[in-house]
Design a protein around this motif. Structure first.
Motif, PDB file in Angstrom:
ATOM      1  N   PRO A  29       0.669 -30.612 -24.145  1.00  0.00           N
ATOM      2  CA  PRO A  29       0.652 -29.312 -23.472  1.00  0.00           C
ATOM      3  C   PRO A  29      -0.583 -29.191 -22.582  1.00  0.00           C
ATOM      4  CG  PRO A  29       0.634 -29.086 -25.880  1.00  0.00           C
ATOM      5  CD  PRO A  29       0.378 -30.510 -25.569  1.00  0.00           C
ATOM      6  N   ILE A  30      -0.580 -28.215 -21.681  1.00  0.00           N
ATOM      7  CA  ILE A  30      -1.761 -27.931 -20.867  1.00  0.00           C
ATOM      8  C   ILE A  30      -2.576 -26.884 -21.607  1.00  0.00           C
ATOM      9  CG2 ILE A  30      -2.575 -27.117 -18.624  1.00  0.00           C
ATOM     10  CD1 ILE A  30       0.372 -27.742 -17.646  1.00  0.00           C
ATOM     11  N   TYR A  31      -3.802 -27.235 -21.956  1.00  0.00           N
ATOM     12  CA  TYR A  31      -4.659 -26.287 -22.649  1.00  0.00           C
ATOM     13  C   TYR A  31      -5.384 -25.466 -21.598  1.00  0.00           C
ATOM     14  CZ  TYR A  31      -3.658 -29.326 -26.596  1.00  0.00           C
ATOM     15  OH  TYR A  31      -3.026 -30.051 -27.550  1.00  0.00           O
ATOM     16  N   GLN A  32      -4.724 -24.396 -21.146  1.00  0.00           N
ATOM     17  CA  GLN A  32      -5.265 -23.606 -20.043  1.00  0.00           C
ATOM     18  C   GLN A  32      -6.248 -22.592 -20.613  1.00  0.00           C
ATOM     19  OE1 GLN A  32      -4.295 -24.573 -16.945  1.00  0.00           O
ATOM     20  NE2 GLN A  32      -5.825 -23.205 -16.077  1.00  0.00           N
ATOM     21  N   SER A  33      -7.385 -23.115 -21.097  1.00  0.00           N
ATOM     22  CA  SER A  33      -8.367 -22.264 -21.755  1.00  0.00           C
ATOM     23  C   SER A  33      -9.759 -22.629 -21.266  1.00  0.00           C
ATOM     24  CB  SER A  33      -8.272 -22.475 -23.278  1.00  0.00           C
ATOM     25  OG  SER A  33      -9.206 -21.663 -23.946  1.00  0.00           O
ATOM     26  N   SER A  34     -10.587 -21.621 -20.963  1.00  0.00           N
ATOM     27  CA  SER A  34     -11.944 -21.918 -20.485  1.00  0.00           C
ATOM     28  C   SER A  34     -12.888 -22.222 -21.641  1.00  0.00           C
ATOM     29  CB  SER A  34     -12.480 -20.743 -19.668  1.00  0.00           C
ATOM     30  OG  SER A  34     -12.474 -19.577 -20.463  1.00  0.00           O
ATOM     31  N   THR A  35     -12.609 -21.638 -22.822  1.00  0.00           N
ATOM     32  CA  THR A  35     -13.543 -21.840 -23.927  1.00  0.00           C
ATOM     33  C   THR A  35     -12.790 -22.211 -25.203  1.00  0.00           C
ATOM     34  OG1 THR A  35     -15.533 -20.925 -24.968  1.00  0.00           O
ATOM     35  CG2 THR A  35     -13.684 -19.404 -24.668  1.00  0.00           C
ATOM     36  N   TYR A  36     -13.509 -22.720 -26.171  1.00  0.00           N
ATOM     37  CA  TYR A  36     -12.911 -23.190 -27.422  1.00  0.00           C
ATOM     38  C   TYR A  36     -13.650 -22.547 -28.581  1.00  0.00           C
ATOM     39  CZ  TYR A  36     -10.260 -26.455 -24.649  1.00  0.00           C
ATOM     40  OH  TYR A  36      -9.382 -26.978 -23.743  1.00  0.00           O
ATOM     41  N   THR A  37     -12.930 -22.217 -29.657  1.00  0.00           N
ATOM     42  CA  THR A  37     -13.556 -21.473 -30.747  1.00  0.00           C
ATOM     43  C   THR A  37     -14.262 -22.417 -31.726  1.00  0.00           C
ATOM     44  OG1 THR A  37     -11.472 -21.554 -31.951  1.00  0.00           O
ATOM     45  CG2 THR A  37     -11.890 -19.582 -30.636  1.00  0.00           C
ATOM     46  N   PHE A  38     -15.364 -21.929 -32.290  1.00  0.00           N
ATOM     47  CA  PHE A  38     -16.085 -22.650 -33.342  1.00  0.00           C
ATOM     48  C   PHE A  38     -15.527 -22.242 -34.698  1.00  0.00           C
ATOM     49  CE2 PHE A  38     -19.379 -22.947 -30.035  1.00  0.00           C
ATOM     50  CZ  PHE A  38     -19.765 -24.274 -30.196  1.00  0.00           C
ATOM     51  N   ASN A  39     -15.488 -23.192 -35.590  1.00  0.00           N
ATOM     52  CA  ASN A  39     -15.046 -22.894 -36.937  1.00  0.00           C
ATOM     53  C   ASN A  39     -16.243 -22.374 -37.737  1.00  0.00           C
ATOM     54  OD1 ASN A  39     -13.484 -22.712 -39.185  1.00  0.00           O
ATOM     55  ND2 ASN A  39     -13.363 -24.920 -39.577  1.00  0.00           N
ATOM     56  N   GLY A  40     -16.655 -21.118 -37.463  1.00  0.00           N
ATOM     57  CA  GLY A  40     -17.797 -20.513 -38.147  1.00  0.00           C
ATOM     58  C   GLY A  40     -19.109 -21.185 -37.757  1.00  0.00           C
ATOM     59  N   MET A  41     -20.210 -20.747 -38.352  1.00  0.00           N
ATOM     60  CA  MET A  41     -21.524 -21.300 -38.038  1.00  0.00           C
ATOM     61  C   MET A  41     -21.646 -22.754 -38.490  1.00  0.00           C
ATOM     62  SD  MET A  41     -23.145 -19.480 -36.045  1.00  0.00           S
ATOM     63  CE  MET A  41     -24.749 -20.291 -36.019  1.00  0.00           C
ATOM     64  N   GLU A  42     -20.816 -23.122 -39.465  1.00  0.00           N
ATOM     65  CA  GLU A  42     -20.814 -24.530 -39.906  1.00  0.00           C
ATOM     66  C   GLU A  42     -20.416 -25.426 -38.733  1.00  0.00           C
ATOM     67  OE1 GLU A  42     -18.345 -26.427 -43.282  1.00  0.00           O
ATOM     68  OE2 GLU A  42     -19.374 -24.680 -44.160  1.00  0.00           O
ATOM     69  N   GLY A  43     -19.422 -24.961 -37.981  1.00  0.00           N
ATOM     70  CA  GLY A  43     -18.982 -25.696 -36.793  1.00  0.00           C
ATOM     71  C   GLY A  43     -20.076 -25.768 -35.749  1.00  0.00           C
ATOM     72  N   VAL A  44     -20.788 -24.659 -35.569  1.00  0.00           N
ATOM     73  CA  VAL A  44     -21.884 -24.628 -34.598  1.00  0.00           C
ATOM     74  C   VAL A  44     -22.967 -25.621 -35.005  1.00  0.00           C
ATOM     75  CG1 VAL A  44     -23.692 -23.192 -33.568  1.00  0.00           C
ATOM     76  CG2 VAL A  44     -21.424 -22.212 -33.997  1.00  0.00           C
ATOM     77  N   GLU A  45     -23.276 -25.633 -36.310  1.00  0.00           N
ATOM     78  CA  GLU A  45     -24.335 -26.523 -36.800  1.00  0.00           C
ATOM     79  C   GLU A  45     -23.930 -27.992 -36.646  1.00  0.00           C
ATOM     80  OE1 GLU A  45     -24.899 -24.900 -40.718  1.00  0.00           O
ATOM     81  OE2 GLU A  45     -25.640 -23.024 -39.821  1.00  0.00           O
TER      82      GLU A  45
END
Ligand SMILES: *Cc1c(COP(=O)(O)O)cnc(C)c1O
Length: 402
Positions: A29-45
């Motif tokens: 599929p075409i992921y027509q998205s400018s941003t992607y979500t983090f899976n909580g702060m654990e994902g950020v870390e």
């Protein structure tokens, strides 16, 4: 040509790099998205600690861009001893964005670029007019023959890049990539090859010792005339990771996910298209060469091409770009006003036949004296032979010439 690849190029073009997500969709599929979500702060870390297999923001990367980059890298690496290991590609919003990133990645203020005299018009302008404003100087050599290159490198010890196109736009002259790389490397310079005309199906510069390949994917890679795009491919991991990946992110010349998706779709049929393009072009070139109104026909597949032997050695086919000279602006204009099936337009590499007049169109930005000196005469016409029946193309040219 060595071939260490377990699968044929036709198979690689279709399957390499494809992303199959959990939806079960057969075509990504075409992921027509400018941003992607983090899976909580654990994902950020995890991301901050260097887990870089995630998407954060689409300028940095997105699935459609990754898929296209991996497919193109697989094709340019085809035949290399280590296969795709260490070969990476970055996809840009245009061929010029890719070329400027490759040159800025290899040359900074105080460095020198040596380039062949005949170049794509905008690449010519970038090297001759834009980069000098940032302290990157240049010198130009007709034909880039090894002896002249050796002398020029000796005279310019700050040279970091030797830049070339083969076949060159629009004169269809060739450069020996392996010979160029041997001389350039002896002087510590890198070789950048614009492979837009040949595509990895017909010529793989990395195999001949080039360090970086650039593409206008607008042309054959996409093939259908729907998208402007570009790419940088290299087996220099440090250059790709530390310079090119950074330049795409911080200068920001990125393509949209949809554009990557369309280009990826086109790339799947590249081997099939290049075979047919080349077969058609050979018939058209033979017709032009035999026509009394045509002064010269430049096509690497013709025995009359001064570098036909090099073409046979360096390429897996001769491609579909032909230059021919009608002797004067008047004769060229008369012909171009009379074509019907073939289209008067810049660009090339589409499934339909495109014809253009370099002196007044693509190479208008080149200084007229330089233009004349490099063989871009007022009677010169460039044709990108399409996938229509060769008989129909020839009939149109014959009528317009007559
Ligand atoms: C078209 C072209 C370019 C520039 O690419 P864009 O996608 O138009 O920016 C560079 N080199 C060659 C040989 C080309 O034909």
């Amino acid at each position: 040509m060595t071939n260490n690849h377990p699968r044929s190029m036709a198979t690689e073009a279709i399957h390499a790099g494809e992303i199959h997500d959990s939806s079960g969709a057969h075509i990504a599929p075409i992921y027509q998205s400018s941003t992607y979500t983090f899976n909580g702060m654990e994902g950020v870390e995890a991301w901050a600690e260097g887990a870089n297999d995630t998407y954060i923001y689409a300028r940095g990367g997105n699935p459609a861009r990754t898929a296209l980059a991996n497919k193109l890298a697989a094709l340019e690496a085809y035949g290399l001893e280590n296969g795709t290991d260490g070969v990476a590609a970055e996809i840009f919003g245009s061929g010029m964005a890719a070329i400027s990133a490759a040159l800025m990645g290899l040359a900074t203020a105080g460095d020198h670029i040596i380039a062949q005299r005949v170049l794509y018009g905008s690449a010519d302008h970038l090297i001759a007019e834009v980069l000098p404003e940032y302290g990157v100087t240049n010198s130009r050599i007709a034909g880039l023959n090894p002896e002249t290159l050796e002398r020029e490198l000796g005279a310019n010890p700050s040279t970091t890049v030797v830049y070339l196109e083969t076949p060159a736009n629009p004169t269809m002259t060739l450069v020996d990539i392996a010979a160029t790389a041997a001389v350039a490397h002896a002087h510590g310079a890198r070789v950048v090859v614009d492979n837009t005309f040949a595509t990895p199906v017909l010529q793989r510069p990395l195999e001949h010792g080039a360090d970086v390949v650039v593409h206008s994917t607008t042309k054959y890679i996409n093939g259908h005339g729907t998208v402007i795009g570009g790419a940088v491919v290299s087996n220099d991991v440090v250059l790709m990771e530390e310079r090119i990946a950074s330049l795409i992110r911080f200068i920001g010349g990125v393509p949209s996910p949809f554009d990557c998706w369309l280009t990826n779709l086109g790339l799947k049929t590249l081997p099939l298209r290049m075979r047919e393009h080349s077969a058609n072009a050979m018939l058209v070139a033979r017709f032009l060469e035999g026509h009394p109104g045509v002064r010269t026909t430049m096509y690497p597949g013709l025995e009359s091409h001064p570098q036909h032997d090099l073409a046979t050695r360096q390429m897996d086919g001769y491609g579909a770009m032909i230059a021919f000279d009608l002797g004067s602006y008047g004769a060229a204009a008369h012909f171009l006003d009379r074509i019907e099936l073939c289209t008067l337009a810049v660009s090339l590499g589409n499934i339909d036949t495109l014809v253009e007049h370099p002196a007044s169109m693509t190479h208008r930005v080149v200084d007229p004296d330089e233009r004349e000196a490099s063989g871009i005469t007022d009677g010169l016409i460039r044709i990108s032979v399409g996938l229509e029946s060769a008989d129909d193309i020839v009939a149109d040219l014959d009528r317009a010439l007559g």
